[in-house]
Design a protein around this motif. Structure first.
Motif: not given
Lengths: 165, 340
Positions: B24-29
Motif C-alpha cells: 500500500y505504501s508503495h502505491g501498488k494497491i
C-alpha cells in the motif's frame, strides 16, 4: 490402534493404583503396631501449613559414627520394648535377625541418620491436636514394610481428631 | 544462489500485515484493496472468538479451583476410600471422554491430559493418606511413568510439555532425595536436566524436519523448549562466574555443557533452522553471561568505590543490550531477505 493402546495403558495404570491401595491397606489392617518416639525438635513449633516435620529419637540415639563415611543408606535393627516402643539395637550387616527384631530403612545426610517418612500430613487447622504428639504410630508387616498411620500422645494413645459436623 | 532466491512463486510468500502495508505504501494497491486484504487476513470478528475462548478458559479454571477447594476444606470429613475412588472415577471419566471424542480431536486430547493431571492428584492424595510424604520423588516418578504411555499415544504437544515438566521435577527431587549427591557432585543436576530438555528439543527439530508429525510443528513448542533449556544451562554458568573459587567440579562441567549448548543453539537458530524467537532468547541468555562476567570484574576491581562500580556496570549494561538489539534487528532483516 492408538485408542486400543490408550485403553490398555489405562487399565494398567488403574490396576497399579488400586494394587498399591490394597497393599497399604493390608499393612494398615494386619500389620503389627510399633511406636517410634519423636525427638523434641527445636524449636518445638515446627508446624507449617498442613503437615508436621518429624524427627525420631531413634535418629539421634543411633550411633551414626559407626557407619562408614561413604555409606549413604542401609537398615537398622530395632526391637520393641514392653510398651511397644521401638528401640535401636544395631546397624544391620546382612546377619540374621533374632526373634522380635525388625529392620528399619534409613539414609544418612550430613553424618546424621534419618528415617522416613519425616513428615505427617493432616487437615489445615488441626495442628493444635497434634502439637503434643510424642510418638509416631507405625504398622509393620511380616516383610518389614511399614506405614505411619498416626501420632500418639505421651500415654501412647493414638490421637484421634473429632471433627465437628 | 541468486536465481534460487527468486525462484519462489507468489503462493510461497506468506501474506501478513507488514506485506500488505508495504504494498500500500508503495502505491501498488489501492486503499480499498488494503482494507479488503487486511479484513481477509485478520477478520474483524476475530476478537469475538478470542473473548469466547478466554471466557471458556477462565470458566474452566474457576470450576476446577472450586473442586479443589471443596476437597481442601472438607479433607478430614471425607473418608480415604471416598477420596481415592472419586479421583479414580474422575480419571475413568476423562478416559471414557477421550475414547468417545477420539484422540484425533482436541477435545479428546484435552480430556486425556486432564486424566493425566488427575493421576498426579491421586498420587498426592495417596501420599497423604498413607503418609509417604518424605519421598516426594516417588510421587513424581510414578506420575511421570503412568503418564508416559498416554503421552506417547496422545499426539498432543501440550501433553508432551506437561510430561516433560513432571519428569524434570522427578529428576530434581530424585537427585536430592534418593541419589544423595556429595557437595562436589551436586550441580551435576544441571547437566542431566540440560541433556533431558536439550534432547527433547533436538527430537522436536528432527521430527519436524522429517515432517513426521504435524502436531509437533507448532512454533511455540520450539520456543518453550529453547527457553527452558537455555535457563537450565545458564544457571551453572552464572554460578561459576559468581564464585569461581568455590565452583565445584560439577558446576564447571555443567557450565561447560551450558556454554556448548548456547553455542549450538546460536548456530542452529541462526544458520540451520533460522528462527528469530529462539535466536533472540539465545542472544539474551548470552547477554546475561557477558553481564555476569562484567559485573564480577567490576566488583572485584572497585570493591571500595561503589559509585564507580555501579556507573561502569550501568554503562556496560547499556552497551551490551544496545549491541544485542542492533545485532538482532540486522539479523531479522537478513533472515527475511534469505526467506522471501
Amino acid at each position: 490402534m492408538r485408542t486400543k493402546i490408550m485403553i490398555a495403558l489405562s487399565v494398567l495404570v488403574l490396576a497399579t493404583m488400586n494394587y498399591s491401595i490394597y497393599e497399604k491397606e493390608q499393612i494398615k489392617q494386619h500389620g503389627e503396631t510399633l511406636l517410634l518416639e519423636l525427638a523434641p525438635v527445636d524449636p518445638r513449633s515446627l508446624i507449617q501449613g498442613d503437615y508436621m516435620r518429624l524427627r525420631y529419637a531413634i535418629d539421634r540415639n543411633a550411633p551414626a559414627k559407626e557407619l562408614a563415611s561413604h555409606q549413604k543408606r542401609g537398615y537398622m535393627v530395632i526391637r520393641s520394648d514392653e510398651n511397644k516402643v521401638a528401640k535401636f539395637v544395631r546397624f544391620h550387616q546382612e546377619e540374621d535377625l533374632a526373634a522380635g527384631e525388625k529392620l528399619l530403612h534409613f539414609h544418612k545426610k550430613y553424618s546424621r541418620v534419618q528415617i522416613v517418612p519425616d513428615s505427617f500430613f493432616f487437615q489445615e487447622g488441626h495442628a493444635k491436636h497434634y502439637s503434643n504428639a510424642k510418638y509416631g504410630v507405625f504398622k509393620f508387616d511380616a516383610s518389614g514394610k511399614h506405614l505411619l498411620v498416626g501420632l500418639a500422645d505421651e500415654n501412647r494413645k493414638t490421637i484421634i481428631v473429632e471433627t465437628e459436623i | 544462489m541468486d536465481t534460487e532466491k527468486h525462484s519462489y512463486t507468489l503462493e510461497q510468500i506468506p501474506a501478513n500485515r507488514g506485506l500488505v502495508e508495504e504494498l500500500y505504501s508503495h502505491g501498488k494497491i489501492t486503499r480499498e484493496a488494503r482494507e479488503y486484504a487486511l479484513n481477509l487476513l485478520y477478520p474483524h470478528n476475530q476478537w469475538g472468538l478470542w473473548i469466547s475462548r478466554l471466557l471458556l478458559t477462565i470458566g474452566a479454571a474457576l470450576m476446577l479451583s472450586g473442586v479443589v477447594y471443596l476437597f481442601a476444606f472438607n479433607w478430614a470429613k471425607i473418608t480415604p476410600a471416598m477420596k481415592l475412588s472419586s479421583i479414580q472415577f474422575g480419571i475413568i471419566g476423562c478416559l471414557i471422554g477421550a475414547y468417545f471424542f477420539s484422540l484425533q480431536r482436541i477435545t479428546g486430547q484435552v480430556l486425556l491430559l486432564s486424566g493425566s493431571v488427575l493421576v498426579g492428584v491421586f498420587m498426592a492424595v495417596f501420599g497423604q493418606i498413607y503418609q509417604t510424604g518424605a519421598d516426594a520423588y516417588q510421587l513424581f516418578m510414578m506420575w511421570s511413568l503412568f503418564a508416559l504411555g498416554w503421552t506417547l499415544v496422545s499426539n498432543f504437544a501440550v501433553q508432551w510439555i506437561f510430561w516433560l515438566v513432571i519428569t524434570n521435577i522427578f529428576i530434581v527431587l530424585w537427585w536430592e532425595q534418593s541419589a544423595l549427591p556429595t557437595k562436589e557432585m551436586k550441580s551435576m543436576i544441571f547437566t542431566y536436566m540440560a541433556i533431558l530438555n536439550g534432547s527433547a528439543l533436538a527430537l522436536r527439530e528432527y521430527f519436524t524436519l522429517e515432517k513426521a508429525y504435524e502436531w509437533l510443528e507448532a512454533r511455540w513448542t520450539r520456543v518453550v523448549l529453547t527457553i527452558a533449556t537455555l535457563l537450565i544451562m545458564l544457571i551453572p554458568i552464572v554460578m561459576w562466574i559468581g564464585e569461581p573459587g568455590r565452583a565445584t567440579k560439577s558446576v564447571m562441567l555443567s557450565g561447560v555443557v551450558g556454554l556448548i549448548g548456547h553455542g549450538a543453539a546460536y548456530y542452529f537458530y541462526r544458520y540451520k533452522l533460522p528462527d528469530m524467537w529462539s535466536l533472540a532468547a539465545t542472544v539474551l541468555s548470552g547477554c546475561i553471561i557477558v553481564e555476569s562476567v562484567g559485573f564480577k570484574i567490576f566488583y572485584e576491581m572497585f570493591r571500595r568505590t561503589h559509585s564507580i562500580m555501579f556507573l561502569l556496570m550501568g554503562l556496560m549494561t547499556l552497551g551490551v543490550f544496545t549491541y544485542a538489539i542492533i545485532y538482532l534487528r540486522k539479523t531479522a532483516k537478513e533472515m527475511v531477505a534469505e526467506h522471501v
